[in-house]
Design an enzyme around this catalytic site. Structure first.
Site, short mmCIF file in Angstrom:
data_model
loop_
_atom_site.label_atom_id
_atom_site.label_comp_id
_atom_site.label_asym_id
_atom_site.label_seq_id
_atom_site.Cartn_x
_atom_site.Cartn_y
_atom_site.Cartn_z
N GLY A 64 7.20 3.20 3.02
CA GLY A 64 6.25 3.69 2.04
C GLY A 64 6.87 4.28 0.78
CG ASP A 97 -1.12 9.47 -3.84
OD1 ASP A 97 -1.35 10.67 -3.56
OD2 ASP A 97 -0.49 8.72 -3.08
CG HIS A 150 -0.99 7.12 0.91
ND1 HIS A 150 -0.98 7.32 -0.46
CD2 HIS A 150 -1.46 5.86 1.11
CE1 HIS A 150 -1.42 6.22 -1.06
NE2 HIS A 150 -1.72 5.32 -0.14
CE1 TYR A 190 3.38 5.41 -5.95
CE2 TYR A 190 1.26 6.19 -5.15
CZ TYR A 190 2.62 6.00 -4.96
OH TYR A 190 3.21 6.41 -3.79
CG HIS A 232 4.96 7.53 3.60
ND1 HIS A 232 3.91 7.94 4.37
CD2 HIS A 232 4.46 7.35 2.33
CE1 HIS A 232 2.81 8.01 3.61
NE2 HIS A 232 3.12 7.64 2.38
CG ASP A 237 6.78 -0.41 1.39
OD1 ASP A 237 7.77 -0.79 2.03
OD2 ASP A 237 5.93 0.38 1.84
#
Length: 417
Positions: free
Chosen positions: A154, A287, A193, A330, A146, A104
């Protein structure tokens, strides 16, 4: 939400180079371009013509790229050298794996320039608060929560949130009582997250006898297999020896809606009142909004108590110097909607959610509504009243512990005097 009080001084980190480099990010290609283009299309970067110029305009900040010394105030020096010099020259599978540049977080063209400028943009915004140039500073290309001390993770290549907190917590000029003032920084993460990179950076840093300067508080979704996996992402347990009252998490179940966020807002306020921060850093990941591909929460942009915009408005009214950062998200047109709306809230002049998207180059991407709003969807909110009551009970204990900890130094000084 608008008021007739004194206008806020709001700085906004942006430059053509920042937009160009941030738009190369593999996880969010061209999202930066969409965001800043929509902010501009709504006239938020232009002088107002309604006789209220100070209230309705942003002060653009040209980001200064971070140098190696600034990056190394948190990141491991070998990691910084690899990102800035070696990753693009002679990448190997072994070195890429060691530093996380795979899956990622692949290396991409202009990665060194991206790292320096994104970190520099967030630091430029933070310094505008520290130097008294702004009441609210915005860097939508930041919020990379992250990134680890010596590893990318991340979609995040540099720990700009951590770097900003470290700048803001530095001692201020000598206070009137001849004691150096040590600012307190509250970090609030609203991304879907967990803020593992930021929370880990400051976890247990408050265990010493000095006054804690940093409190991190992440509201996020947590479930088996849901990124990132971390023991710190769970609801705190004040009874365990490893409990740190200044590294806090509030996990929410699927379908979290305005109603749930409204219910937990008093917890946010109580933590703020107990900690009494000088600065607030808010990671505004989008998100969790309805319509995001993760389809996990059902948060809406505005229109009700507990909405995303309602949260940012409340925080901006605390009277603390406030840094607003970007993060996840996203569905890029919805992210542009959200951060444009939050920009108008920071200015204390919120746009109408029913406002038509102005005609500009990216206009077709805002179909089918072609309006600013991101309304809720139909996902059922799985946060039960029983669970939310448990959250309130736990954080009531946590708040009392924080309040006691913050009072200890004052008591000690009084006994010495």
């Amino acid at each position: 939400m608008a008021s007739s009080g004194p206008s806020r001084r709001v700085c906004y980190a942006v430059s053509n180079e920042l937009v160009k480099l941030s738009s190369l990010l593999p996880s969010n290609r061209n999202r930066s371009l969409l965001v800043h283009t929509l902010v501009k299309a709504f006239g938020l970067l232009s002088p107002s013509n309604d006789g209220d110029n100070l209230r309705c305009t942003l002060q653009p900040l040209r980001p200064i790229p971070a140098d190696v010394r600034e990056l190394a105030t948190y990141h491991d020096k070998d990691f910084v050298q690899y990102l800035l010099q070696d990753a693009m020259k002679s990448p190997t599978n072994e070195s890429c794996s060691e530093y996380g540049l795979e899956e990622d977080c692949p290396a991409f063209p202009n990665l060194p320039e991206y790292v320096k400028l994104v970190a520099g943009a967030t630091l430029t915004a933070a310094k505008s608060l520290r130097e008294g140039l702004a009441d609210v500073a915005i860097c939508w290309d930041g919020g990379r929560h992250h990134a680890q001390k010596s590893r990318v993770s991340g979609f995040c290549y540099v720990a700009d949130c951590v770097l900003a907190i470290l700048v803001l917590k530095r001692s201020l000029p000598v206070a009137p009582d001849n004691r150096p003032a040590k600012p307190r920084v509250m970090y609030i993460d609203l991304d879907l997250h967990f803020s593992d990179g930021v929370s880990q950076a400051f976890h247990s840093a408050s265990s010493g006898p000095t006054v804690p300067q940093v409190l991190t508080f992440s509201i996020h979704h947590a479930a088996p297999g849901f990124f990132p996996i971390s023991e710190l992402s769970a609801l705190p347990d004040p009874s365990v020896p490893s409990f740190d009252p200044f590294t806090l998490s509030l996990p929410l179940e699927r379908g979290a809606s305005n109603s749930t966020f409204s219910r937990v807002w008093p917890t946010v306020e109580n933590l703020k009142e107990a900690f009494q921060p000088n600065y607030v850093v808010v990671q505004c990941g989008a998100d969790g909004l309805a319509g995001d591909p993760y389809a996990t929460w059902n948060w809406s942009l505005g229109g009700e108590d507990g909405s995303f915009g309602w949260y940012i408005d409340k925080i901006c009214r605390w009277g603390c110097k406030t840094l607003l950062l970007g993060g996840g998200g996203y569905n890029s047109p919805n992210v542009a909607r959200a951060w444009t709306y939050l920009t108008s809230i920071a200015l204390d002049k919120p746009l109408s959610l029913e406002a038509d998207i102005p005609d500009h180059g990216a206009f077709p991407l805002y179909a089918p509504s072609f309006t600013l709003d991101v309304p809720p969807g139909n996902i059922q909110d799985q946060n039960t009243q029983e669970y939310l009551q448990r959250v309130e009970d736990v954080f009531s204990q946590v708040t009392d512990i924080i309040r006691d900890r913050m009072m200890i130094p004052c008591t000690a000084r009084a006994s010495q005097g």
